[in-house]
Design a protein around this motif. Structure first.
Motif, PDB file in Angstrom:
ATOM      1  N   THR A   8       0.849  -1.181   0.000  1.00  0.00           N
ATOM      2  CA  THR A   8       0.000   0.000   0.000  1.00  0.00           C
ATOM      3  C   THR A   8       0.883   1.229   0.000  1.00  0.00           C
ATOM      4  O   THR A   8       1.735   1.387   0.871  1.00  0.00           O
ATOM      5  N   LEU A   9       0.690   2.054  -1.014  1.00  0.00           N
ATOM      6  CA  LEU A   9       1.389   3.330  -1.040  1.00  0.00           C
ATOM      7  C   LEU A   9       0.391   4.413  -0.646  1.00  0.00           C
ATOM      8  O   LEU A   9      -0.622   4.608  -1.314  1.00  0.00           O
ATOM      9  N   GLY A  10       0.672   5.080   0.452  1.00  0.00           N
ATOM     10  CA  GLY A  10      -0.199   6.173   0.878  1.00  0.00           C
ATOM     11  C   GLY A  10       0.246   7.461   0.218  1.00  0.00           C
ATOM     12  O   GLY A  10       1.432   7.674  -0.028  1.00  0.00           O
ATOM     13  N   LEU A  11      -0.736   8.291  -0.100  1.00  0.00           N
ATOM     14  CA  LEU A  11      -0.415   9.551  -0.761  1.00  0.00           C
ATOM     15  C   LEU A  11      -1.118  10.659   0.011  1.00  0.00           C
ATOM     16  O   LEU A  11      -2.340  10.650   0.145  1.00  0.00           O
ATOM     17  N   VAL A  12      -0.343  11.588   0.538  1.00  0.00           N
ATOM     18  CA  VAL A  12      -0.962  12.687   1.286  1.00  0.00           C
ATOM     19  C   VAL A  12      -0.602  14.019   0.643  1.00  0.00           C
ATOM     20  O   VAL A  12       0.336  14.115  -0.152  1.00  0.00           O
ATOM     21  N   LEU A  42      -4.120  -7.734  -2.694  1.00  0.00           N
ATOM     22  CA  LEU A  42      -4.298  -6.498  -3.453  1.00  0.00           C
ATOM     23  C   LEU A  42      -3.160  -5.521  -3.198  1.00  0.00           C
ATOM     24  O   LEU A  42      -2.526  -5.548  -2.161  1.00  0.00           O
ATOM     25  N   SER A  43      -2.939  -4.657  -4.166  1.00  0.00           N
ATOM     26  CA  SER A  43      -2.049  -3.516  -3.964  1.00  0.00           C
ATOM     27  C   SER A  43      -2.915  -2.265  -3.979  1.00  0.00           C
ATOM     28  O   SER A  43      -3.867  -2.178  -4.748  1.00  0.00           O
ATOM     29  N   TYR A  44      -2.579  -1.306  -3.124  1.00  0.00           N
ATOM     30  CA  TYR A  44      -3.381  -0.076  -3.056  1.00  0.00           C
ATOM     31  C   TYR A  44      -2.529   1.148  -3.318  1.00  0.00           C
ATOM     32  O   TYR A  44      -1.366   1.221  -2.901  1.00  0.00           O
ATOM     33  N   LEU A  45      -3.147   2.110  -3.973  1.00  0.00           N
ATOM     34  CA  LEU A  45      -2.670   3.488  -3.893  1.00  0.00           C
ATOM     35  C   LEU A  45      -3.720   4.201  -3.062  1.00  0.00           C
ATOM     36  O   LEU A  45      -4.852   4.372  -3.504  1.00  0.00           O
TER      37      LEU A  45
END
Lengths: 317, 319
Positions: free
Chosen positions: A38-42, A201-204
């Protein structure tokens, strides 16, 4: 290192306004996402994170740059290959009240992808819908109801079931919790985490709530005016933020422990983010940066890998 | 100050007791699931003005259908012994200067007015949905799509700037005055309003997240248009119709009144009003009153109904 499931290379997405001005919503972003990660994007509103998400899944066409999924460039894929790519990359939307067609029954909403890809029909379709509803914590009987009969959290569960229906490998979650009550947010994030483990799963994961992003992400990227300011493992970003903007963001997170709060200083940024219509020359953050120097006003900093897997775009490093 | 004497360290058993688990798991419906349109009909029925409007419309349509046959007079039968009679049991709305029954002529005229109104509105609807739909759906999709949108919208703007009075006068040069000419003239310029409304709705709706989700899930363009966009635009399209139909009816009456519309001996509310202009001063009020009243009543009925419908189908417009 395993092969990444998704590679974004120098992605640009520019919009033209009526007055022939150009808004660079996404301005040269590169990132990779590993399978199961999971790549978090802020970033603040207007930083381009939602545009990045929509461009990555192909809802918007990039101005330049590439999105590569499993080694395939999504812009050049055609025909059945393209449909397969599309199926594998799904999206969960921000506003659970706008993301479900009010005229469809829940069962038909969830089965929309199943119908479009002809994955199941008749009884098999009904069974699949029931299974998906249970999967996201709803009752199979809910398939016959309409979206307006559900709460925000339940609707977001329906949106998640709809994305899962086509068995994707990668999901962009575009602020999936920001429209929900705080008490519901954790439920949805935990549901996403459980589904990630079960389905690989992979998440953005796009958000502006750092605490939630920290909870779900393996790595976190910080965006500002269409650019990636810092990209690092969750722990190193939270323990040792490098970019002045990241430091300011982290200092704004309310501390759950009041005695810990006294230990750190609140960095207050002055002014609003500059208008994306006329971004500053040089580093986009220089006008609000407490550490800005001469060079920041002149040159745009390049992203550097300051430590292993810790990237930062700042002249200080 | 402690008004309630309960302290937190005291046992609260007298306030709380465990729930029987078997009662919890039941998530079945306690009510029947109501589709949105049923809910909206309920709301509409609660709006008195809208119900009155609808009732009046139905009554006008019913009388247009059966009105002339309620009295044994034909709308065009002349009787020179019975000219200019005031309303009576024999002639409910009186007679005109040729001895024709005004009641029969009023409802025969209603047929013409309603026919032209509905036909013009139907043509507006079809052309408006096609042009507005293509324009709104294509806009912003690609360079080609933007070009299509821009061409269609320029055509709309040009037509919008031409007064329909001019169009009908020009049309009368090439076509014989009559019902067909009226319908053609009213719809040549009339559809642009509907096209703009539909385009606006398309632009708005295609940005909705459920439409984005549908395209991400691989739903075809046709399905997106017919299952997602048009059904959700239907409310505003219907509301718009309740304003274009009376506008077309009024235009018909107005043009017929001016002598540009349907021609004698066909009765229409506009021609009846025109015929009676000369005699209004000699006291034969019924000849102008009944067609004029029917025009007003129809306008009122459509607007009252349309307004109520708008409250139900397009709540944002009344904020």
């Amino acid at each position: 290192m395993p092969k990444p499931i998704l590679e974004v290379q120098e992605l640009h997405k520019h919009f033209h306004t009526a007055a022939d001005q150009v808004v660079k919503s996404v301005d040269g972003i590169s990132l990779t996402i590993q399978p199961g990660e999971t790549l978090g994007l802020v970033g603040e509103s207007g930083s381009g994170k939602s545009t990045l998400g929509k461009t990555v899944v192909g809802l918007l066409e990039p101005t330049s740059g590439k999105v590569v999924f499993h080694g395939q460039n999504i812009a050049t894929a055609r025909g059945s290959q393209k449909r397969e790519l599309n199926r594998n990359m799904q999206m969960i939307f921000q506003d659970p009240h706008a993301s479900l067609n009010p005229r469809f029954r829940v069962g038909d909403i969830i089965a929309e992808g199943i119908d479009a890809y002809r994955l199941a029909r008749g009884q098999a379709r009904r069974d699949r819908v029931a299974e998906l509803l249970e999967r996201v914590g709803l009752h199979p009987d809910h398939a016959a109801r309409y979206p307006h009969e559900f709460s925000g959290g339940q609707r977001q569960r329906i949106g998640i079931a709809r994305a899962l229906a086509v068995k994707p490998q990668f999901i962009v979650a575009d602020e999936p919790i920001s429209a929900l009550d705080v008490s519901i947010q954790a439920q949805i994030v935990n549901l996403l985490k459980d589904l990630q483990q079960e389905e690989g799963l992979s998440y953005l994961f796009i958000a502006h709530d750092l605490a939630m992003v920290k909870h779900i992400s393996d790595r976190i990227g910080v965006m500002y005016l269409g650019k990636m300011m810092e990209l690092a493992d969750r722990d190193s970003l939270f323990m040792e933020p490098l970019h002045p903007y990241t430091k300011a963001l982290l200092s704004a997170v309310p501390a759950s422990n009041p005695s810990a709060k006294r230990l750190r200083e609140r960095i207050v940024l002055h002014g609003d983010p500059p208008s994306p219509l006329s971004p500053p020359v040089g580093c986009p953050f220089h006008a609000r940066c407490p550490a800005a120097t001469e060079i920041c006003v002149r040159y745009i900093p390049e992203g550097k890998e300051v430590r292993p897997n810790h990237w930062v775009a700042c002249h200080l490093f | 100050m402690n008004v309630t004497s309960t302290k937190l360290d005291q046992p609260l058993d007298h306030l709380f007791h465990p729930v029987d688990r078997s009662q919890l798991a039941d998530q079945t419906l306690a009510y029947t699931s109501v589709p949105m349109w049923k809910d909206k009909i309920r709301k509409l029925v609660r709006n008195k003005l809208a119900v009155i409007g609808l009732a009046l419309l139905l009554l006008i349509m019913l009388l247009a259908a059966i009105g002339p046959s309620l009295l044994p007079h034909s709308p065009s039968a002349q009787s020179l012994t019975q000219t200019n009679l005031p309303p009576s049991a024999e002639h409910w709305f009186g007679t005109d200067d040729l001895g024709r029954d005004v009641w029969a002529r009023t409802w025969a005229g209603a047929r013409i007015s309603l026919l032209i109104g509905f036909a013009a509105a139907a043509i507006d609807l079809i052309i408006g949905i096609i042009v507005g739909g293509i324009s709104g759906y294509m806009a912003g999709r690609s360079r080609f799509g933007d070009r299509i949108d821009s061409i269609l919208m320029r055509i709309v703007e040009i037509l919008y700037s031409i007064p329909y009075l001019l169009v009908i006068i020009l049309l009368l040069v090439v076509m014989k005055p009559g019902i067909l000419t009226m319908i053609v003239a009213l719809s040549i310029t009339g559809w642009v309003g509907m096209a703009r409304v539909v385009r606006g709705q398309m632009l708005l709706l295609k940005q909705q997240e459920y439409v984005l989700a549908a395209s991400k899930l691989g739903t075809s363009h046709a399905k997106i248009i017919f299952k997602h966009l048009l059904p959700n635009a239907a409310g505003i399209i219907i509301v718009n119709l309740t304003f274009t139909i009376p506008a077309a009816i009024f235009s018909e009456s107005f043009l017929s009144f001016l002598g540009l519309g349907v021609q004698a001996p066909i009765a229409s509310w506009g021609t009846m009003a025109n015929d009676s202009l000369g005699v209004i001063l000699s006291g034969q009020w019924w000849r102008l009153f009944f067609p004029g009243f029917m025009i007003s009543l129809t306008m009122f009925a459509f607007n009252a109904f349309g307004d109520g419908l708008q409250d139900v189908l397009d709540p944002r417009s009344h904020q």
